[in-house]
Enzyme design. Structure first.
Site, mmCIF file in Angstrom:
data_model
loop_
_atom_site.group_PDB
_atom_site.id
_atom_site.type_symbol
_atom_site.label_atom_id
_atom_site.label_comp_id
_atom_site.label_asym_id
_atom_site.label_seq_id
_atom_site.Cartn_x
_atom_site.Cartn_y
_atom_site.Cartn_z
ATOM 1 N N ARG A 166 0.706 -1.126 -0.034
ATOM 2 C CA ARG A 166 0.314 0.000 -0.217
ATOM 3 C C ARG A 166 0.721 1.310 0.009
ATOM 4 O O ARG A 166 0.566 2.285 0.742
ATOM 5 C CB ARG A 166 -1.051 -0.050 1.284
ATOM 6 C CG ARG A 166 -2.012 -1.045 1.164
ATOM 7 C CD ARG A 166 -2.811 -1.330 -0.011
ATOM 8 N NE ARG A 166 -3.649 -2.362 0.020
ATOM 9 C CZ ARG A 166 -3.313 -3.577 -0.601
ATOM 10 N NH1 ARG A 166 -2.084 -3.618 -1.330
ATOM 11 N NH2 ARG A 166 -3.990 -4.615 -0.556
ATOM 12 N N SER A 216 -11.758 -1.185 2.589
ATOM 13 C CA SER A 216 -11.303 -1.725 3.636
ATOM 14 C C SER A 216 -10.698 -0.487 4.332
ATOM 15 O O SER A 216 -9.903 0.196 3.795
ATOM 16 C CB SER A 216 -9.979 -2.546 3.273
ATOM 17 O OG SER A 216 -10.541 -3.820 2.667
ATOM 18 N N GLU A 286 -6.563 3.015 6.143
ATOM 19 C CA GLU A 286 -6.210 2.968 4.562
ATOM 20 C C GLU A 286 -7.010 4.013 4.070
ATOM 21 O O GLU A 286 -6.563 4.602 2.817
ATOM 22 C CB GLU A 286 -6.698 1.591 4.117
ATOM 23 C CG GLU A 286 -6.358 1.296 2.730
ATOM 24 C CD GLU A 286 -6.453 -0.250 2.130
ATOM 25 O OE1 GLU A 286 -7.020 -0.545 1.257
ATOM 26 O OE2 GLU A 286 -5.813 -0.976 2.985
#
Length: 300
Positions: A166, A216, A286
């Site tokens: 990420r 998410s 996130e």
């Protein structure tokens, strides 16, 4: 170039939450975007870049900076060209990831099956090295053309992008994605389509796709799964205002349609605190926060 004043950000996020942007600008093409970025740099005007708004939580007070959307007006995709054992094609930053995956399927190119259900843009996906079901952007990206904060174009190769979980260097260097060059291998289109359908079925069964969310909520901590940590802490279904830890998948925070950004923010903080106390693991969001949330939290 479209310029909107006091534009409600709830219209531009998958959470359907957010106060107004002081100015909301949509360039028609790459040329207009470059001219705009150079102007903002020269005038020292603060701005933020957004794509499809699927990973954003915008504060109830809104965004004081100028918001620049790279989306529906920048969605060009080239036909693939063979290059030794790979095939190359380029997609503009505003192209939806799902659309890009379908393009790859059309030409029998594999590597994006797991990414096909992620509801963001190519630009946003490459910035955060989006991934799902074993597929990641870093595995199919050959190079990325960006514009610097000064308004200059440059191309970064895959090693220069510094991909990790990420993460890429694009955000920290404050670059803006213009286009992404993909490099993928051939495979049987029927097999590619079957994998896509399997992943879509899994998402529909396990994720609360019928509720507003930003996907998410937390990154996966090393050695753990965020959803399991939250479930094991006893937080399934926890609510603050109209925001709730999903009963279907604890890794998602959803809105019942009435949640404010403050509700979601405070629930994220509550989940982080309780998981840290119970599991001794820090959950990193996130979700990308835009606006002033600390002020919101103190006022409640």
């Amino acid at each position: 170039m479209k310029v909107l004043k006091n534009e409600p950000m709830a219209k531009h996020t998958s959470f359907r939450i957010g106060g107004p942007a002081k100015a909301y600008v949509v360039p028609e093409d790459e040329y207009e975007l470059l001219q705009l970025i150079r102007f903002l740099y020269e005038e020292k005007l603060p701005y933020v870049i957004i794509g499809n708004g699927t990973d954003l939580l915008v504060s109830d007070e809104g965004i004081p900076e100028i918001v620049v959307e790279i989306g529906k007006t920048m969605t060009h995709i080239t036909d693939p060209i063979p290059n030794i054992e790979y095939w190359d094609f380029t997609a503009s930053a505003g192209t939806l990831l799902s659309q890009t995956a379908q393009h790859a399927l059309k030409y029998g190119l594999t590597g994006m099956e797991g990414l096909s259900g992620i509801p963001g843009t190519v630009g946003g996906a490459v910035v955060m090295n989006a991934g799902a079901y074993g597929d990641e952007m870093k595995n199919v990206v050959h190079s990325v053309t960006v514009v610097t904060r000064e308004g200059k174009k440059r191309t970064l190769t895959e090693p220069e992008l510094d991909f990790s979980y990420r993460h890429s260097c694009i955000d920290e260097k404050r670059y803006i994605v213009l286009s992404v060059e993909f490099q993928m291998k051939k495979d049987d289109p029927a097999a590619i389509k079957a994998r896509m359908q399997d992943f879509r079925k899994r998402r529909q069964e396990k994720q609360p796709l019928d509720k507003p969310s930003a996907g998410s909520t937390f990154k996966r901590p090393e050695g753990h799964f965020a959803g399991k940590l939250i479930e094991d802490t006893g937080l399934r279904g926890l609510k603050i205002g109209g925001a709730q830890v999903s009963e279907k998948h604890c890794g998602f925070i959803i809105s019942d349609g009435t949640a404010t950004a403050t509700d979601v923010y405070n629930l994220i903080k509550e989940v982080q605190q309780q998981v840290l106390i119970s599991q001794k693991v820090h959950l990193e969001p996130e979700v990308r926060f835009l606006g002033d949330f600390l002020l919101n939290r103190e006022s409640n």
